[in-house]
Design a protein around this motif. Structure first.
Motif, PDB file in Angstrom:
ATOM      1  N   MET A   1       0.844  -1.175   0.000  1.00  0.00           N
ATOM      2  CA  MET A   1       0.000   0.000   0.000  1.00  0.00           C
ATOM      3  C   MET A   1       0.891   1.241   0.000  1.00  0.00           C
ATOM      4  SD  MET A   1      -2.705   1.162   2.908  1.00  0.00           S
ATOM      5  CE  MET A   1      -1.929   2.332   3.972  1.00  0.00           C
ATOM      6  N   ILE A   2       0.478   2.240  -0.747  1.00  0.00           N
ATOM      7  CA  ILE A   2       1.164   3.534  -0.745  1.00  0.00           C
ATOM      8  C   ILE A   2       0.454   4.419   0.276  1.00  0.00           C
ATOM      9  CG2 ILE A   2       1.734   5.596  -2.075  1.00  0.00           C
ATOM     10  CD1 ILE A   2       3.312   3.125  -2.917  1.00  0.00           C
ATOM     11  N   SER A   3       1.246   5.003   1.166  1.00  0.00           N
ATOM     12  CA  SER A   3       0.701   5.883   2.202  1.00  0.00           C
ATOM     13  C   SER A   3       1.206   7.310   1.981  1.00  0.00           C
ATOM     14  CB  SER A   3       1.135   5.406   3.578  1.00  0.00           C
ATOM     15  OG  SER A   3       0.808   6.375   4.557  1.00  0.00           O
ATOM     16  N   PHE A   4       0.304   8.258   2.143  1.00  0.00           N
ATOM     17  CA  PHE A   4       0.658   9.669   2.021  1.00  0.00           C
ATOM     18  C   PHE A   4       0.737  10.356   3.385  1.00  0.00           C
ATOM     19  CE2 PHE A   4      -1.123   8.646  -2.159  1.00  0.00           C
ATOM     20  CZ  PHE A   4      -0.069   9.060  -2.952  1.00  0.00           C
ATOM     21  N   ASP A   5       0.918   9.577   4.448  1.00  0.00           N
ATOM     22  CA  ASP A   5       1.043  10.158   5.790  1.00  0.00           C
ATOM     23  C   ASP A   5       2.218  11.129   5.871  1.00  0.00           C
ATOM     24  OD1 ASP A   5      -1.151   8.716   6.596  1.00  0.00           O
ATOM     25  OD2 ASP A   5       0.013   7.172   7.644  1.00  0.00           O
ATOM     26  N   ARG A   6       3.275  10.830   5.144  1.00  0.00           N
ATOM     27  CA  ARG A   6       4.446  11.715   5.144  1.00  0.00           C
ATOM     28  C   ARG A   6       4.120  13.083   4.538  1.00  0.00           C
ATOM     29  NH1 ARG A   6       9.665   7.964   3.562  1.00  0.00           N
ATOM     30  NH2 ARG A   6       9.508   6.584   5.364  1.00  0.00           N
ATOM     31  N   LEU A   7       3.194  13.108   3.597  1.00  0.00           N
ATOM     32  CA  LEU A   7       2.779  14.381   3.001  1.00  0.00           C
ATOM     33  C   LEU A   7       2.240  15.316   4.065  1.00  0.00           C
ATOM     34  CD1 LEU A   7       1.952  16.329   0.703  1.00  0.00           C
ATOM     35  CD2 LEU A   7      -0.153  14.971   0.488  1.00  0.00           C
ATOM     36  N   TRP A   8       1.350  14.816   4.896  1.00  0.00           N
ATOM     37  CA  TRP A   8       0.714  15.663   5.911  1.00  0.00           C
ATOM     38  C   TRP A   8       1.729  16.120   6.956  1.00  0.00           C
ATOM     39  CZ3 TRP A   8      -2.961  16.713   3.037  1.00  0.00           C
ATOM     40  CH2 TRP A   8      -3.573  15.736   2.246  1.00  0.00           C
TER      41      TRP A   8
END
Length: 66
Positions: free
Chosen positions: A1-8
């Motif tokens: 899964m790709i997570s965009f938690d680092r973006l936030w």
């Protein structure tokens, strides 16, 4: 899964809002919703995010094993 938690986290560290992404980065609200839900986005969107946030791709996304 790709997570965009680092973006936030990157946005928080740089004091950048989703409003800024929409207005200055050209990221529409539908795409922001997709990012929040870790859904698919186009590579051009990832490029825009990196340019707008002046960061590397690893600062906005990561791969997580299911």
């Amino acid at each position: 899964m790709i997570s965009f938690d680092r973006l936030w986290k990157t946005m928080e560290n740089k004091h950048i809002s989703t409003y800024y992404l929409r207005e200055k980065g050209g990221i529409d609200s539908k795409t922001i919703r997709r990012l929040k839900n870790n859904e698919n986005v186009e590579t051009t969107t990832l490029e825009r995010l990196c340019k707008t946030l002046n960061c590397d791709i690893t600062d906005i996304m990561e791969y997580r094993k299911d």
